[in-house]
Structures are given as structure tokens and as C-alpha cells.
Design an enzyme around this catalytic site. Structure first.
Site, mmCIF file in Angstrom:
data_model
loop_
_atom_site.group_PDB
_atom_site.id
_atom_site.type_symbol
_atom_site.label_atom_id
_atom_site.label_comp_id
_atom_site.label_asym_id
_atom_site.label_seq_id
_atom_site.Cartn_x
_atom_site.Cartn_y
_atom_site.Cartn_z
ATOM 1 N N HIS A 1 101.877 -11.944 1.759
ATOM 2 C CA HIS A 1 101.528 -11.139 1.038
ATOM 3 C C HIS A 1 100.715 -9.915 1.650
ATOM 4 O O HIS A 1 100.538 -9.963 2.829
ATOM 5 C CB HIS A 1 100.583 -11.756 -0.155
ATOM 6 C CG HIS A 1 99.246 -12.030 0.766
ATOM 7 N ND1 HIS A 1 99.047 -13.402 1.528
ATOM 8 C CD2 HIS A 1 98.033 -11.764 0.719
ATOM 9 C CE1 HIS A 1 97.953 -13.508 1.939
ATOM 10 N NE2 HIS A 1 97.081 -12.513 1.471
ATOM 11 N N HIS B 1 101.016 -10.886 5.416
ATOM 12 C CA HIS B 1 100.325 -11.706 6.295
ATOM 13 C C HIS B 1 100.218 -13.006 5.561
ATOM 14 O O HIS B 1 100.557 -13.013 4.239
ATOM 15 C CB HIS B 1 98.767 -11.351 6.750
ATOM 16 C CG HIS B 1 97.894 -11.171 5.688
ATOM 17 N ND1 HIS B 1 98.024 -9.979 4.938
ATOM 18 C CD2 HIS B 1 96.996 -12.069 4.851
ATOM 19 C CE1 HIS B 1 96.814 -10.236 4.389
ATOM 20 N NE2 HIS B 1 96.271 -11.352 4.119
ATOM 21 N N ARG C 1 85.841 -12.615 5.205
ATOM 22 C CA ARG C 1 86.512 -11.287 5.228
ATOM 23 C C ARG C 1 85.782 -10.234 4.645
ATOM 24 O O ARG C 1 85.335 -10.432 3.609
ATOM 25 C CB ARG C 1 87.887 -11.805 4.333
ATOM 26 C CG ARG C 1 88.989 -10.600 4.405
ATOM 27 C CD ARG C 1 90.081 -10.799 3.667
ATOM 28 N NE ARG C 1 90.151 -10.304 2.308
ATOM 29 C CZ ARG C 1 91.114 -10.200 1.322
ATOM 30 N NH1 ARG C 1 92.137 -11.243 1.595
ATOM 31 N NH2 ARG C 1 90.891 -9.619 0.321
ATOM 32 N N ASP D 1 97.140 -7.717 0.734
ATOM 33 C CA ASP D 1 96.004 -7.975 -0.152
ATOM 34 C C ASP D 1 96.139 -7.144 -1.481
ATOM 35 O O ASP D 1 95.999 -5.878 -0.992
ATOM 36 C CB ASP D 1 94.633 -7.920 0.642
ATOM 37 C CG ASP D 1 94.779 -9.117 1.619
ATOM 38 O OD1 ASP D 1 95.277 -10.101 1.368
ATOM 39 O OD2 ASP D 1 94.223 -9.004 2.846
HETATM 40 C C1 SIN Z 1 93.907 -13.880 3.430
HETATM 41 O O1 SIN Z 1 93.058 -12.789 3.446
HETATM 42 O O2 SIN Z 1 94.973 -13.730 2.958
HETATM 43 C C2 SIN Z 1 93.621 -15.025 4.303
HETATM 44 C C3 SIN Z 1 93.785 -15.002 5.823
HETATM 45 C C4 SIN Z 1 93.524 -16.158 6.573
HETATM 46 O O3 SIN Z 1 92.680 -16.839 6.089
HETATM 47 O O4 SIN Z 1 93.791 -16.223 7.734
#
Ligand code: SIN
Length: 297
Positions: free
Chosen positions: A103, A254, A277, A105
Site C-alpha cells: 500500500h 510498502h 510513525r 499511505d
Molecule cells: C505502515 O506504516 O504501513 C507500517 C510500516 C511498518 O510497521 O513497518
């Protein structure tokens, strides 16, 4: 400071930085340049606190502390989205399985993020790596015929299509659901800072190519996902505690490699995966599906 590429398509490691020490404007500019060039940059093993993390993120652009994922923010710092597999008061975390499908974000909103800065608070002994695909490389490697077909198309991005949402059905937080109506996003994305073209798709939230039936669009989307995630367009980050990773959301997809425990009791060393994050604010993109006069076939 040194920049070392990790693959020929995507990713670089930044060496020789200690982020507990204030950075000069020259270093900040170099970091931003490296991020735009390599799409993902990593600074290994930084023992910084939440405030230092938030300050570091500002180098790359304004923060988005009021997006759909704010429903899962840190209790004291709205800027921080907490992704963890820890159980609290016997309740598994709602973010334990976020990001397990490819995906980009927030493409299921009208303001997909510009990027994100992830700080590894706790990592399992093994597993739970994150993979990043260069959507520049994916676009550039398509034939001219395919690119010319895709460039006028849009996809329906709908969070309720993804595995994370489907597991929860109506139990997802109301503040999250109310901000996630299906939107149309162009398949060709032009980066607002580099001007480069990239492919915008996604496994988790892309329901179909707009104006096509599911049967017509599924094989095209399957081909494009397989194409974009070929090993030569992808980097895989094996986390160490303290790693700080910045991705450019405008040219990458990612996913978390879900080979770690999704639910762990507190105080279980070697099994907890806890990430903080900070999300960078993007530009408005796309339009609401319900505002499109055409009926999807
Ligand atoms: C994400 O923000 O999609 C998760 C990335 C992660 O936890 O490595």
C-alpha cells in the site's frame, strides 16, 4: 555524513549521524535531497525520544497530525501513530496488523501522505521486516503501450477493501470510518517535488480500475502489483532497535512482512514489535467516488 545506497532502485543508508545532537541546515538539506533521490533513507540505531523524533520529521515537510490514522495516536503526542503487537489490559492492539499488504499511505483519502518517519521502539528477534517498492522504477519499466493506457485511468481506493479493515468489519473506530469514503486516484502520479512519474496502485485498498468490472480489472491489477514488486525494484529493511526510516510516499509502496507474532503479552522480550510513525502531510489528490457522475460498471 555519508550516503550509501542499499539497492540500485531504492533506498540508502545514512552513516555518521547522531540525532541527539542538533543538525546544521546544510545537513538537513542534504538529508532532504537524499530522501527525494533514494525514496527511502535509514539512519540506524538512534537513541532519541519522541520529541526528537517529531523534530527530525519536520526536516522533510509539514506534519499531518490530523489524518484518518489519528484514531490510533500516541496518548500524549498526536503526531505519533503507534503500531504495535503488544496487548494492553488483555486487549490486542488494533494496529498489530497494519500494513501487511502492499500500500501507499492514506491513498484512500483525499490527502495521501507525502511520507513518513518510522522509529523502531522495539523489534522482535527476527521477522517483521518492512519492504519498499520503487513505483518510479515500476512505471518506467512498463512498455509505452501500457503506460499510455494507464495514464488516463483511475482506481477506486477504498479502505474497506483491505484485509485489516475486513477483519474488523464495523468495529473499526468511528472517527476512522467517517474519514474513509471511497476515492478515485489517478494511476499515473507525478511527484510534486521531483516531477518524476510513478505508478499508483495498491493491494490493500485498491478495489478496481474505475469504469471496469472487477473481472476486467483484477488481472491488470494483479499484473501491475507483481511487476512493481519484482525483487529488483524492492528493498527489504531488517529492523534494529532505534532505526529511523523515512520513506517518500509519493513514489513508493510498502508492506510489513507478517512473519512475526501479531499478539504478544507485555514484557515479552524478543517478540514485541513497536513502531512510532510520524506522518508527513501530502497534497490534495483524487476525488470522491460518489461525486463521479459515471456509474462504475
Ligand atoms: C505502515 O506504516 O504501513 C507500517 C510500516 C511498518 O510497521 O513497518
Amino acid at each position: 555524513m555519508q550516503i550509501q545506497r542499499v539497492t540500485n532502485s531504492i533506498g540508502a543508508e545514512v552513516l555518521g549521524l547522531d540525532l541527539r545532537v542538533p543538525l546544521s541546515d546544510t545537513i538537513k538539506n542534504e538529508l532532504k535531497r537524499a530522501w527525494l533521490q533514494h525514496q527511502v533513507i535509514v539512519v540506524r540505531e538512534q537513541e532519541i525520544d519522541v520529541r526528537q523524533h517529531i523534530e527530525f520529521a519536520r526536516i522533510f515537510g509539514p506534519l499531518d497530525s490530523d489524518s484518518a490514522v489519528s484514531a490510533f495516536s500516541h496518548p500524549e503526542h498526536r503526531e505519533i501513530f503507534v503500531l504495535t503487537n503488544e496487548t494492553t489490559d488483555g486487549k490486542p492492539s488494533e494496529t498489530r496488523d497494519v500494513g501487511w499488504q502492499w500500500h501507499t499511505d492514506l491513498t484512500y483519502t483525499l490527502c495521501p501522505s507525502a511520507g513518513a518517519v518510522l522509529h523502531a521502539q522495539s523489534v522482535p528477534d527476527c521477522g517483521g521486516d518492512t519492504m519498499f517498492a520503487s513505483m518510479y522504477r515500476a512505471w518506467e519499466a512498463l512498455s509505452p503501450g501500457m503506460r499510455s493506457m494507464l495514464k488516463s485511468l483511475e482506481c477506486v481506493h477504498d479502505v474497506s477493501n483491505g484485509a485489516w479493515y475486513r477483519k474488523r468489519a464495523e468495529n473499526a473506530p468511528k472517527s476512522f470510518i467517517s474519514r474513509t469514503r471511497p476515492v478515485l486516484q489517478p494511476m499515473l502520479h507525478v511527484h510534486p517535488e521531483t516531477g518524476r512519474e510513478s505508478l499508483r496502485i495498491g493491494e490493500a485498498v485498491v478495489r478496481r480500475i474505475h469504469g471496469m468490472t472487477d473481472d476486467e480489472s483484477a488481472p491488470i491489477l494483479r499484473f501491475l502489483t507483481e511487476h512493481a514488486t519484482r525483487p529488483e525494484f524492492v528493498m527489504r529493511h531488517r529492523w534494529r532497535r532505534g532505526d529511523l526510516l523515512v520513506w517518500d510516499n509519493r513514489c513508493t509502496m510498502h508492506k510489513v512482512v507478517a512473519d512475526h507474532d501479531d499478539v504478544v503479552a507485555p514484557g515479552t522480550p524478543g517478540r514485541i514489535r513497536r513502531m512510532h510513525r510520524v506522518t508527513l502531510k501530502g497534497q490534495p489528490s483524487g476525488r470522491l467516488l460518489e461525486e463521479d457522475g459515471r456509474q462504475a460498471a
